[in-house]
Design a protein around this motif. Structure first.
Motif, PDB file in Angstrom:
ATOM      1  N   THR A 146     -40.634  16.078  55.637  1.00 45.93           N
ATOM      2  CA  THR A 146     -40.691  14.730  54.733  1.00 45.93           C
ATOM      3  C   THR A 146     -42.553  14.623  55.363  1.00 45.93           C
ATOM      4  N   PRO A 147     -43.520  14.330  55.491  1.00 47.63           N
ATOM      5  CA  PRO A 147     -45.022  13.920  55.713  1.00 47.63           C
ATOM      6  C   PRO A 147     -45.135  12.866  55.893  1.00 47.63           C
ATOM      7  N   ARG A 148     -45.839  12.374  57.177  1.00 42.79           N
ATOM      8  CA  ARG A 148     -45.933  10.759  56.996  1.00 42.79           C
ATOM      9  C   ARG A 148     -47.387  11.027  56.684  1.00 42.79           C
ATOM     10  N   LEU A 149     -47.736  10.024  55.164  1.00 45.34           N
ATOM     11  CA  LEU A 149     -48.731  10.376  54.724  1.00 45.34           C
ATOM     12  C   LEU A 149     -49.231   8.779  54.763  1.00 45.34           C
ATOM     13  N   VAL A 150     -50.775   8.612  55.068  1.00 43.19           N
ATOM     14  CA  VAL A 150     -51.442   7.510  54.810  1.00 43.19           C
ATOM     15  C   VAL A 150     -50.693   6.338  53.645  1.00 43.19           C
ATOM     16  N   GLU A 151     -50.352   5.593  53.871  1.00 40.69           N
ATOM     17  CA  GLU A 151     -49.848   3.904  53.225  1.00 40.69           C
ATOM     18  C   GLU A 151     -51.066   2.886  52.665  1.00 40.69           C
ATOM     19  N   THR A 152     -51.101   2.128  52.279  1.00 36.68           N
ATOM     20  CA  THR A 152     -51.538   0.939  52.391  1.00 36.68           C
ATOM     21  C   THR A 152     -51.528   0.371  52.527  1.00 36.68           C
ATOM     22  N   ALA A 153     -50.290  -0.641  53.353  1.00 38.56           N
ATOM     23  CA  ALA A 153     -49.895  -0.844  53.896  1.00 38.56           C
ATOM     24  C   ALA A 153     -50.259  -0.428  55.792  1.00 38.56           C
ATOM     25  N   ASP A 154     -50.828   0.742  56.010  1.00 41.89           N
ATOM     26  CA  ASP A 154     -51.583   0.544  57.129  1.00 41.89           C
ATOM     27  C   ASP A 154     -53.202   1.198  58.078  1.00 41.89           C
ATOM     28  N   ILE A 155     -53.438   0.660  56.446  1.00 37.00           N
ATOM     29  CA  ILE A 155     -54.939   0.236  56.304  1.00 37.00           C
ATOM     30  C   ILE A 155     -54.884  -1.607  56.630  1.00 37.00           C
ATOM     31  N   LYS A 156     -55.866  -1.623  57.735  1.00 33.14           N
ATOM     32  CA  LYS A 156     -55.981  -2.746  59.089  1.00 33.14           C
ATOM     33  C   LYS A 156     -57.767  -2.949  59.222  1.00 33.14           C
ATOM     34  N   ALA A 157     -59.041  -2.430  57.926  1.00 34.55           N
ATOM     35  CA  ALA A 157     -59.822  -3.084  58.160  1.00 34.55           C
ATOM     36  C   ALA A 157     -60.794  -2.120  57.083  1.00 34.55           C
ATOM     37  N   GLU A 158     -61.816  -2.955  56.638  1.00 32.94           N
ATOM     38  CA  GLU A 158     -62.270  -3.188  55.659  1.00 32.94           C
ATOM     39  C   GLU A 158     -64.140  -2.240  56.312  1.00 32.94           C
ATOM     40  N   LEU A 159     -64.371  -1.290  55.711  1.00 31.87           N
ATOM     41  CA  LEU A 159     -65.853  -0.443  56.798  1.00 31.87           C
ATOM     42  C   LEU A 159     -67.307  -0.757  56.061  1.00 31.87           C
ATOM     43  N   HIS A 160     -66.538  -1.074  54.919  1.00 34.57           N
ATOM     44  CA  HIS A 160     -68.149  -0.849  53.446  1.00 34.57           C
ATOM     45  C   HIS A 160     -67.752  -2.534  52.388  1.00 34.57           C
ATOM     46  N   ALA A 161     -68.897  -3.027  52.605  1.00 35.86           N
ATOM     47  CA  ALA A 161     -68.379  -4.527  51.819  1.00 35.86           C
ATOM     48  C   ALA A 161     -69.393  -4.740  51.837  1.00 35.86           C
ATOM     49  N   HIS A 162     -70.457  -5.821  50.709  1.00 36.14           N
ATOM     50  CA  HIS A 162     -71.049  -5.751  49.917  1.00 36.14           C
ATOM     51  C   HIS A 162     -70.858  -7.611  49.934  1.00 36.14           C
ATOM     52  N   THR A 163     -72.062  -8.484  49.891  1.00 31.89           N
ATOM     53  CA  THR A 163     -72.326  -9.922  50.253  1.00 31.89           C
ATOM     54  C   THR A 163     -73.360 -10.171  48.712  1.00 31.89           C
ATOM     55  N   THR A 164     -73.290 -11.421  48.846  1.00 33.20           N
ATOM     56  CA  THR A 164     -74.722 -11.786  47.481  1.00 33.20           C
ATOM     57  C   THR A 164     -76.063 -11.702  48.166  1.00 33.20           C
ATOM     58  N   ALA A 165     -75.883 -11.124  49.836  1.00 31.73           N
ATOM     59  CA  ALA A 165     -77.127 -11.073  50.046  1.00 31.73           C
ATOM     60  C   ALA A 165     -77.594  -9.924  49.099  1.00 31.73           C
ATOM     61  N   SER A 166     -77.231  -8.952  48.885  1.00 35.50           N
ATOM     62  CA  SER A 166     -77.412  -8.110  47.539  1.00 35.50           C
ATOM     63  C   SER A 166     -76.830  -7.731  47.071  1.00 35.50           C
ATOM     64  N   ASP A 167     -76.055  -7.120  46.485  1.00 31.55           N
ATOM     65  CA  ASP A 167     -75.230  -6.849  44.554  1.00 31.55           C
ATOM     66  C   ASP A 167     -73.583  -7.180  45.126  1.00 31.55           C
ATOM     67  N   GLY A 168     -73.621  -8.060  46.122  1.00 31.53           N
ATOM     68  CA  GLY A 168     -72.272  -8.704  45.708  1.00 31.53           C
ATOM     69  C   GLY A 168     -72.054  -9.658  45.126  1.00 31.53           C
ATOM     70  N   VAL A 169     -70.583  -9.620  45.135  1.00 30.32           N
ATOM     71  CA  VAL A 169     -70.936 -11.762  44.555  1.00 30.32           C
ATOM     72  C   VAL A 169     -69.899 -12.522  45.291  1.00 30.32           C
ATOM     73  N   MET A 170     -69.696 -12.395  46.430  1.00 35.33           N
ATOM     74  CA  MET A 170     -68.997 -12.788  47.677  1.00 35.33           C
ATOM     75  C   MET A 170     -69.886 -13.286  48.469  1.00 35.33           C
ATOM     76  N   THR A 171     -69.804 -15.230  49.216  1.00 34.44           N
ATOM     77  CA  THR A 171     -70.832 -15.107  49.936  1.00 34.44           C
ATOM     78  C   THR A 171     -70.547 -14.085  51.336  1.00 34.44           C
ATOM     79  N   LEU A 172     -71.054 -14.562  52.483  1.00 33.96           N
ATOM     80  CA  LEU A 172     -70.339 -13.635  53.326  1.00 33.96           C
ATOM     81  C   LEU A 172     -69.152 -14.633  53.852  1.00 33.96           C
ATOM     82  N   ASP A 173     -68.674 -15.770  54.077  1.00 31.74           N
ATOM     83  CA  ASP A 173     -67.238 -16.292  54.124  1.00 31.74           C
ATOM     84  C   ASP A 173     -66.428 -16.032  53.667  1.00 31.74           C
TER      85      ASP A 173
END
Length: 598
Positions: free
Chosen positions: A352-379
């Motif tokens: 059985t292959p060991r495949l990536v799982e949601t629980a394995d993800i420990k970082a988000e490396l692509h996110a936007h804030t209200t400075a451009s077109d996001g709806v959340m402030t930095l905090d």
């Protein structure tokens, strides 16, 4: 359309036409397999279209198929395809698109009822003669009539992000019905496909009548298509407050067919396998069982006694049936995750292959804030990432050329750094905060900021946003130039596609992947269900090459973090192990990789 997709469509159509004309089933299966192989292949086949040796190395492409690929490359046509079209009324191709109508049934209706298009199909359904045909009782006719109406009104496949929340709500609700002991969704949704045709719900229960009634009478049901002892089919409207699909459907709130199947507790594993599919995987499993002297169906795995009759109807005990694991084990196979069950070589896996799982993800490396077109402030963004248990969050607001997304000028980008530094102090010891940018890859492959700015940023996600209809050679050169830039860490949503709406760039993915490996660049699986870019076949090619992958939610709003599961499912469909995913790495390893490009 690309060369591969055009060719795949023709092969798929040829398979249907051959079945309609009564051709040998092996020829039908050969074109069906070829259509899938060609359509899934990550690289443009045009450069090797005249290289028979190279083509026949692809599993499912024989000498005859290779000759047809060369013919298509040479003339843009396949003579046999044209000849088959002359033998079959063109309107039957539309009939084949009606859900639930396979080539065998369409052939029967054509030969016995004169069905040649959708209009004659409607007339045939109103005729008393149709119920005299084999396998055409009153219930079958009603199912076809409902499928035709559905196809004409809302028959297009739904994006998984629109349908899965509804499926999960159905499972939760049905799990609370008295008597229900097990409940799960199956089908293409369980396999992590990017679109679904309908929702399959399985239950085991001591009170089938109560389960069927609860399913028929549930919220959002706009039509009961059929209901019997083992199956109920309804059409369900997506809730008005979903928001996830608003603006995507000009004809109003979409509906989807949902099927409830009641299966015995003792057959749960076999039934879940069967109704999860895929069809091609199930066929391969049945063939595998037959070679071992066994019969496999939705009731279990049985010893074959040569009678040809369904073993469960003769009261024979199954060898295995209660769990999927037990059925695979009895076949001498490892348990295979649902996402890999597509007849793409998975039966050759030793474990059985060991495949990536949601629980394995420990970082988000692509996110936007209200400075451009996001709806959340930095905090707000940082707190949301912290609540997910992430050790790192990267702020990557759009670069200056993305005017429509309020991209940051150099002055605004520099000003943002002081805000990031202040936030780092507030969140010190809790989560690492990176200051980066989603930098536009311009049409010629150059980047939207100069090297001085790029080297100053903690992380650079380079993404194409414009000129997304470039011809493949230019698209390839464009992405290769960006990947070769020494300051780029990740190529975001590499093709820029929007599923069902924009095909995006069609570069030579084998070249893109090879360059990413060479330059230590990660290719992104953008987890938004409108994108899922990289797609699963690209991921499989990347895995085989040892290419790094980033699974990013491209966060603009709080709920976007929840899209992570769709990107993980896409990765799993590409057999992606966690160690190739940069945002599964511990913080020190991830940050060292990022610093190595500075």
């Amino acid at each position: 359309m690309s060369f591969n997709s055009d060719l795949a469509d023709i092969f798929e159509q040829m398979a249907s036409l051959l079945e309609l004309t009564g051709a040998n089933k092996f020829r039908v299966n050969a074109f069906t397999k070829a259509a899938r192989v060609v359509g899934d292949h990550p690289a443009d086949l045009r450069p090797i279209a005249h290289d028979e040796a190279a083509l026949t190395k692809l599993d499912g492409i024989g000498k005859g198929t290779a000759e047809k690929i060369a013919e298509f490359a040479r003339s843009g046509e396949i003579a046999e395809h044209g000849a088959l079209l002359e033998q079959v009324p063109r309107g039957l191709l539309a009939v084949l698109e009606v859900p639930g109508l396979g080539p065998k049934t369409v052939k029967l209706l054509w030969e016995e009822m004169g069905v040649v298009d959708l209009a004659s199909l409607r007339a045939a359904l109103d005729s008393e003669k149709i119920t005299t045909l084999p396998r055409m009782g009153a219930k079958s006719v009603e199912k076809i009539r409902a499928s035709l109406a559905y196809a004409e009104s809302a028959g297009k496949r739904l994006l998984v992000g629109m349908a899965r929340p509804l499926a999960e709500a159905l499972v939760e609700r049905m799990g609370k019905v008295p008597g229900v002991s097990r409940c799960a969704f199956a089908g293409s949704m369980r396999r992590g496909c990017e679109t679904i045709g309908d929702i399959d719900i399985l239950v085991s229960t001591s009170d089938p009548a109560a389960a069927h009634a609860a399913f028929r009478e549930g919220p959002g049901v706009v039509q009961v298509i059929a209901s019997g002892e083992s199956k109920t089919s309804v059409r369900v409207e997506l809730p008005a407050d979903y928001g996830r699909w608003k603006g995507l459907d000009e004809d109003g709130r979409p509906t989807v067919q949902a099927d409830l199947r009641v299966v015995p507790e003792s057959s749960w594993g076999a039934a879940l396998m069967y109704f999860t599919g895929s069809k091609d995987h199930n066929v391969r499993l049945r063939e595998y069982a037959q070679r071992k002297g066994m019969t496999l169906n939705e009731y279990g795995l049985f010893a074959e006694d040569g009678t040809g009759e369904p073993p469960q109807k003769r009261g024979l005990p199954p060898i295995a049936s209660e769990t999927e694991e037990s059925v695979y084990e009895a076949l001498g196979l490892p348990w295979l995750p649902p996402e890999v069950r597509e007849d793409r070589g998975e039966l050759g896996l030793a474990t059985t292959p060991r495949l990536v799982e949601t629980a394995d993800i420990k970082a988000e490396l692509h996110a936007h804030t209200t400075a451009s077109d996001g709806v959340m402030t930095l905090d707000e963004l940082v707190k949301r990432a912290e609540s997910r248990g992430f050790h790192t969050i990267a702020v990557t607001d759009h670069s200056r050329s993305s005017v429509q997304a309020n991209g940051l000028s150099i002055e605004r980008l520099r000003a943002q750094r002081s805000e990031v530094e202040s936030a780092r102090e507030r969140f010190a010891g809790r989560i690492a905060l990176l200051h980066g940018s989603e930098v536009d890859i311009l049409s010629d492959g150059s980047l939207d900021y100069d090297d001085e700015i790029l080297s100053w940023l903690d992380i650079v996600v380079a993404s194409p946003h414009t000129a997304l209809s470039q011809e493949p050679a230019k698209a390839t050169a464009r992405l290769l130039k960006a990947i070769a830039h020494p300051l780029v860490h990740i190529v975001g949503h590499p093709t820029g596609r929007i599923i069902g709406r924009r095909k995006g760039l069609e570069p030579a993915m084998n070249e893109i992947i090879a360059a990413a490996v060479e330059h230590e660049v990660a290719l992104e699986i953008n987890t938004h269900w409108l994108r899922l870019d990289l797609r699963d076949t690209h991921v499989r090619a990347a895995v085989e090459a040892g290419c790094k992958i980033a699974i990013d939610s491209d966060v603009h709003a709080p709920e976007d973090f929840d899209n992570l599961r769709y990107g993980v499912a896409t990765g799993r469909r590409g057999w992606l192990p966690p160690d190739l995913v940069v945002n599964t790495w511990p913080a020190d390893r991830l940050h060292a990789w990022l610093r190595a490009k500075r």
